[in-house]
Design an enzyme around this catalytic site. Structure first.
Site, PDB file in Angstrom:
ATOM      1  N   ARG A  59      11.032 -25.297 -14.742  1.00 46.18           N
ATOM      2  CA  ARG A  59      11.374 -23.872 -14.804  1.00 46.18           C
ATOM      3  C   ARG A  59      10.947 -23.301 -16.156  1.00 46.18           C
ATOM      4  O   ARG A  59      10.478 -22.182 -16.257  1.00 46.18           O
ATOM      5  CB  ARG A  59      12.869 -23.633 -14.541  1.00 46.18           C
ATOM      6  CG  ARG A  59      13.277 -22.173 -14.710  1.00 46.18           C
ATOM      7  CD  ARG A  59      14.565 -21.795 -13.991  1.00 46.18           C
ATOM      8  NE  ARG A  59      15.570 -22.825 -13.973  1.00 46.18           N
ATOM      9  CZ  ARG A  59      16.301 -23.192 -15.028  1.00 46.18           C
ATOM     10  NH1 ARG A  59      16.167 -22.590 -16.188  1.00 46.18           N
ATOM     11  NH2 ARG A  59      17.189 -24.170 -14.921  1.00 46.18           N
ATOM     12  N   TYR A 112       2.683   1.111  -4.918  1.00 44.89           N
ATOM     13  CA  TYR A 112       3.091   0.111  -3.943  1.00 44.89           C
ATOM     14  C   TYR A 112       4.513   0.416  -3.455  1.00 44.89           C
ATOM     15  O   TYR A 112       5.428   0.628  -4.260  1.00 44.89           O
ATOM     16  CB  TYR A 112       3.012  -1.267  -4.597  1.00 44.89           C
ATOM     17  CG  TYR A 112       3.346  -2.393  -3.678  1.00 44.89           C
ATOM     18  CD1 TYR A 112       2.511  -2.706  -2.617  1.00 44.89           C
ATOM     19  CD2 TYR A 112       4.491  -3.146  -3.863  1.00 44.89           C
ATOM     20  CE1 TYR A 112       2.813  -3.746  -1.762  1.00 44.89           C
ATOM     21  CE2 TYR A 112       4.798  -4.198  -3.012  1.00 44.89           C
ATOM     22  CZ  TYR A 112       3.958  -4.485  -1.966  1.00 44.89           C
ATOM     23  OH  TYR A 112       4.259  -5.516  -1.123  1.00 44.89           O
ATOM     24  N   ASP A 185       0.334  -1.517 -13.266  1.00 42.89           N
ATOM     25  CA  ASP A 185       0.088  -2.457 -12.172  1.00 42.89           C
ATOM     26  C   ASP A 185      -1.428  -2.494 -11.959  1.00 42.89           C
ATOM     27  O   ASP A 185      -2.021  -1.527 -11.478  1.00 42.89           O
ATOM     28  CB  ASP A 185       0.831  -1.990 -10.913  1.00 42.89           C
ATOM     29  CG  ASP A 185       0.713  -2.987  -9.756  1.00 42.89           C
ATOM     30  OD1 ASP A 185      -0.289  -3.727  -9.707  1.00 42.89           O
ATOM     31  OD2 ASP A 185       1.618  -3.005  -8.900  1.00 42.89           O
ATOM     32  N   LYS A 210      -3.192 -10.922  -4.263  1.00 41.01           N
ATOM     33  CA  LYS A 210      -4.283 -10.086  -3.799  1.00 41.01           C
ATOM     34  C   LYS A 210      -5.626 -10.615  -4.329  1.00 41.01           C
ATOM     35  O   LYS A 210      -6.015 -11.698  -3.970  1.00 41.01           O
ATOM     36  CB  LYS A 210      -4.004  -8.637  -4.197  1.00 41.01           C
ATOM     37  CG  LYS A 210      -2.551  -8.175  -3.885  1.00 41.01           C
ATOM     38  CD  LYS A 210      -2.250  -8.113  -2.392  1.00 41.01           C
ATOM     39  CE  LYS A 210      -0.758  -7.956  -2.083  1.00 41.01           C
ATOM     40  NZ  LYS A 210      -0.064  -6.889  -2.748  1.00 41.01           N
TER      41      LYS A 210
HETATM   42  C1  LIG Z   1       1.244  -6.556  -3.084  1.00 36.53           C
HETATM   43  C2  LIG Z   1       1.479  -5.704  -4.263  1.00 36.53           C
HETATM   44  C3  LIG Z   1       2.618  -5.867  -5.068  1.00 36.53           C
HETATM   45  C4  LIG Z   1       3.717  -6.857  -4.742  1.00 36.53           C
HETATM   46  O1  LIG Z   1       3.281  -8.173  -4.825  1.00 36.53           O
HETATM   47  P1  LIG Z   1       3.885  -9.373  -3.919  1.00 36.53           P
HETATM   48  O2  LIG Z   1       3.061 -10.529  -4.359  1.00 36.53           O
HETATM   49  O3  LIG Z   1       3.713  -8.994  -2.493  1.00 36.53           O
HETATM   50  O4  LIG Z   1       5.327  -9.500  -4.292  1.00 36.53           O
HETATM   51  C5  LIG Z   1       2.732  -5.062  -6.189  1.00 36.53           C
HETATM   52  N1  LIG Z   1       1.797  -4.137  -6.499  1.00 36.53           N
HETATM   53  C6  LIG Z   1       0.705  -3.947  -5.737  1.00 36.53           C
HETATM   54  C7  LIG Z   1      -0.286  -2.908  -6.121  1.00 36.53           C
HETATM   55  C8  LIG Z   1       0.505  -4.719  -4.602  1.00 36.53           C
HETATM   56  O5  LIG Z   1      -0.572  -4.507  -3.841  1.00 36.53           O
END
Ligand SMILES: *Cc1c(COP(=O)(O)O)cnc(C)c1O
Length: 400
Positions: A59, A112, A185, A210
């Site tokens: 962890r 998101y 983000d 992604k």
């Molecule tokens: C998918 C996504 C998230 C969240 O990520 P997870 O891995 O699904 O928890 C946050 N921001 C954006 C722009 C995303 O496409």
């Protein structure tokens, strides 16, 4: 007297060289070119608290995760990176690291859906308020800031799924003038196309699920921080503490998959965006399509800014159907190669009807996505096949 030695500074390595090598050195014990997946929870100690290589318990740290974190920090030009079990786990850890009850967030309105849910339902319950703002309107952003109360400005660019472009330098100026942090983000652009820390952001978050993972086979997230602090505590310390104390860490297998994906990010992204650009242009000529949203198109309102701020326009294209919601739904259900699913950034093309799928949590609110909108995550397949699939789907949908 001899002249002092002049040592040439090390040449900064290119993005792809860094992606392949940073944090990914061969295993010193066996020479394995690919660092092993350290599938272990704990590490033997040579005496009480005498650690062999600094690792005690997974962890706190695990060599496979540390390798990924080193790679991510190098690619984002960050001070430190922290890998989490999902993108939302990363966002949650960062927000808990810097927020106190009573604080306020200025939140980019098109983003998101899950970020919106986290901020409203989880942090809202702890007395953290937020104000959604148009990410393209600096005056509105500045007006939403509550001096002394706003702790975080949060923005996603290109945004999801409208693909609006935020001026990150302007956002950073507004945040810093108010003593607040700017969080970006960077999931849609990835560090290959955009490096927000160099534009003034204090922290970057990623869903490594992604483009970074890139193969739709792993869930993960990351926070990358600049060498800065908030309320006198370095971000490295506050985020590191959340990662260790709350424990939503990326496991060794997931860290390995994200690190492996990162090595080919630039190659995949080049193909994603070449395909996306070609399809965006082609879609503009189709009578079924009322509007194509892609920052690479010269008529996109954020085109000039994106050209300045990014090294490319990405692999996501959204379209608004001339036939409204029924046409959008029928189109999304009619493709064969484009798989009907949420998520994006994998090698395979995906299609989704955003208002009912990724953005269902903001349905019926001012943040709802247009009902005639379909989002395409353009994969790396042969573009002629993708175009043929979309053409057939548009024709099939028109007959329904
Ligand atoms: C998918 C996504 C998230 C969240 O990520 P997870 O891995 O699904 O928890 C946050 N921001 C954006 C722009 C995303 O496409």
């Amino acid at each position: 007297m001899a002249a002092p030695d002049v040592v040439a500074p090390p040449r900064a390595r290119g993005f792809t060289t860094t992606a392949v090598h940073a944090g990914q050195e061969p295993d010193p014990l066996t020479g394995a070119v690919v660092p092993p997946i350290y599938q272990t929870s704990t590490f033997v100690q040579d005496g009480v608290n005498v650690l062999r290589a600094g690792h005690e318990y997974s962890r706190g740290s695990n060599p496979t995760r540390t390798g990924l974190e080193t790679q991510l920090a190098a690619l984002e030009g960050g001070h430190r990176a922290f890998a989490f079990a999902s993108g939302l786990a990363a966002e949650d850890a960062l927000l808990r690291a810097v927020l106190r009850p009573g604080d306020h967030i200025v939140l980019g309105a098109d983003g998101y859906g899950g970020t919106n849910r986290l901020v409203n339902t989880v942090f809202g319950a702890w007395g953290v308020e937020n104000t959604p703002v148009d990410i393209t309107d600096p005056a509105a952003i500045a007006a939403a800031v509550r001096p002394g109360v706003t702790a975080v400005l949060w923005v996603e660019t290109p945004s999801n799924p409208l693909l609006n472009i935020a001026d990150l330098t302007a956002w950073a100026e507004i945040a810093h003038a108010a003593g607040a942090l700017l969080v970006v983000d960077n999931t849609f652009a990835s560090p290959y196309l955009q490096r927000p820390l160099a534009l003034g952001a204090d922290a970057v978050v990623h869903s490594t699920t992604k483009y970074i993972g890139g193969h739709s086979d792993v869930l993960g997230g990351a926070v990358v921080v600049a060498d800065r602090g908030h309320r006198g505590v370095p971000l490295e310390e506050s985020v590191g503490h959340q990662q260790f104390a709350a424990g939503a860490v990326a496991g060794p297998q997931d860290s390995y998959l994200a690190a492996r994906g990162l090595k080919t990010l630039s190659l995949r992204m080049d193909r994603h965006q070449a395909n996306a650009a070609r399809l965006a242009e082609w879609l503009q000529g189709r009578p079924e399509i009322a509007r194509v949203l892609y920052p690479g198109l010269p008529d996109h309102p954020g085109h000039a800014l994106a050209a300045r701020q990014m090294d490319g326009f990405g692999g996501v294209v959204s379209v608004r159907l001339a036939g409204g919601e029924p046409a959008a739904r029928a189109f999304a259900e009619a493709t064969e190669l484009f798989a009907l699913s949420v998520s994006l950034g994998g090698v395979e093309s995906l299609i989704c009807h955003s208002c009912e799928m990724t953005h269902a949590s903001v349905r019926g609110t001012p943040l709802a996505v247009p009902r005639d909108l379909v989002r395409l995550s353009v994969g790396i397949e042969d573009v002629a096949d993708l175009e043929a699939d979309l053409a057939a789907a548009l024709e099939r949908a028109a007959r329904r």
